[in-house]
Design a protein around this motif. Structure first.
Motif, mmCIF file in Angstrom:
data_model
loop_
_atom_site.group_PDB
_atom_site.id
_atom_site.type_symbol
_atom_site.label_atom_id
_atom_site.label_comp_id
_atom_site.label_asym_id
_atom_site.label_seq_id
_atom_site.Cartn_x
_atom_site.Cartn_y
_atom_site.Cartn_z
ATOM 1 N N TYR A 38 15.443 22.373 -11.175
ATOM 2 C CA TYR A 38 14.834 23.374 -10.313
ATOM 3 C C TYR A 38 13.485 22.892 -9.781
ATOM 4 O O TYR A 38 13.146 23.119 -8.625
ATOM 5 N N PHE A 39 12.710 22.232 -10.626
ATOM 6 C CA PHE A 39 11.428 21.662 -10.234
ATOM 7 C C PHE A 39 11.536 20.141 -10.301
ATOM 8 O O PHE A 39 11.857 19.577 -11.347
ATOM 9 N N THR A 51 9.970 22.791 -5.497
ATOM 10 C CA THR A 51 10.920 23.678 -6.152
ATOM 11 C C THR A 51 12.257 23.645 -5.437
ATOM 12 O O THR A 51 12.403 23.067 -4.360
ATOM 13 N N TRP A 52 13.270 24.295 -6.026
ATOM 14 C CA TRP A 52 14.588 24.390 -5.433
ATOM 15 C C TRP A 52 14.526 24.998 -4.040
ATOM 16 O O TRP A 52 15.287 24.603 -3.146
ATOM 17 N N THR A 53 13.622 25.952 -3.848
ATOM 18 C CA THR A 53 13.524 26.653 -2.582
ATOM 19 C C THR A 53 12.607 25.966 -1.575
ATOM 20 O O THR A 53 12.471 26.453 -0.451
ATOM 21 N N THR A 106 9.175 25.028 -2.014
ATOM 22 C CA THR A 106 7.730 25.144 -2.172
ATOM 23 C C THR A 106 7.169 23.834 -2.704
ATOM 24 O O THR A 106 7.708 23.265 -3.651
ATOM 25 N N SER A 122 12.085 15.742 -13.560
ATOM 26 C CA SER A 122 12.608 17.079 -13.324
ATOM 27 C C SER A 122 12.394 17.964 -14.538
ATOM 28 O O SER A 122 12.295 17.488 -15.671
ATOM 29 N N SER A 139 13.364 22.339 -15.766
ATOM 30 C CA SER A 139 13.865 23.671 -15.449
ATOM 31 C C SER A 139 12.894 24.755 -15.881
ATOM 32 O O SER A 139 13.176 25.937 -15.700
ATOM 33 N N ALA A 182 8.985 25.178 -15.418
ATOM 34 C CA ALA A 182 8.058 25.658 -14.405
ATOM 35 C C ALA A 182 7.379 24.457 -13.776
ATOM 36 O O ALA A 182 7.287 23.395 -14.394
ATOM 37 N N VAL A 183 6.884 24.629 -12.564
ATOM 38 C CA VAL A 183 6.172 23.540 -11.915
ATOM 39 C C VAL A 183 4.921 23.221 -12.727
ATOM 40 O O VAL A 183 4.247 24.117 -13.253
#
Length: 122
Positions: free
Chosen positions: A32-33, A52-54, A56, A97, A99, A101-102
């Motif tokens: 995810y990160f 991030t996955w989205t 950001t 990587s 999962s 948090a950043v």
């Protein structure tokens, strides 16, 4: 499990550009990160950028405006476009990587690639 493989490093003159790639395989939903770190000889590993996955993004101050991190989720690949390179950017660059948090702390990342050398001459 997640496997990460970096590519795209090399030798460039100051002011030049490189694009690094990191291909992920395995449990890609654990990525995810995604982050890029670098380590110069005799120095600690330091945070460069994360996404991030989205989509950001986060950057260390010294690369803002010069580096761009992005990811292609369909290809399970993260990129680091590096422009206006400086000699102080010389280091081994690693993708990582997590999962959780950043983070800009290396120990917070779960998986690491083998690294790719970036050398910038003056």
């Amino acid at each position: 499990q997640v496997q990460l493989v970096e590519s795209g490093g090399g030798l460039v003159q100051a002011g030049g550009s490189l694009r690094l790639s990191c291909a992920a395989s395995g449990r890609t939903f654990d990525t995810y990160f995604m982050g890029w770190f670098r380590q110069a000889p005799g120095k600690e590993r330091e945070f460069v950028a994360a996404v991030t996955w989205t989509g950001t993004t986060y950057y260390r101050n010294s690369v803002k405006g010069r580096f761009t991190i992005s990811r292609d989720n369909a290809k399970n690949t993260v990129y680091l476009q590096m422009n206006s390179l400086k000699p102080e950017d010389t280091a081994v660059y690693y993708c990582a990587s997590t999962s959780q948090a950043v983070s800009d702390i290396p120990s917070r990342y779960d998986y690491w690639g083998q690294g790719t050398q970036v050398t910038v001459s003056s």
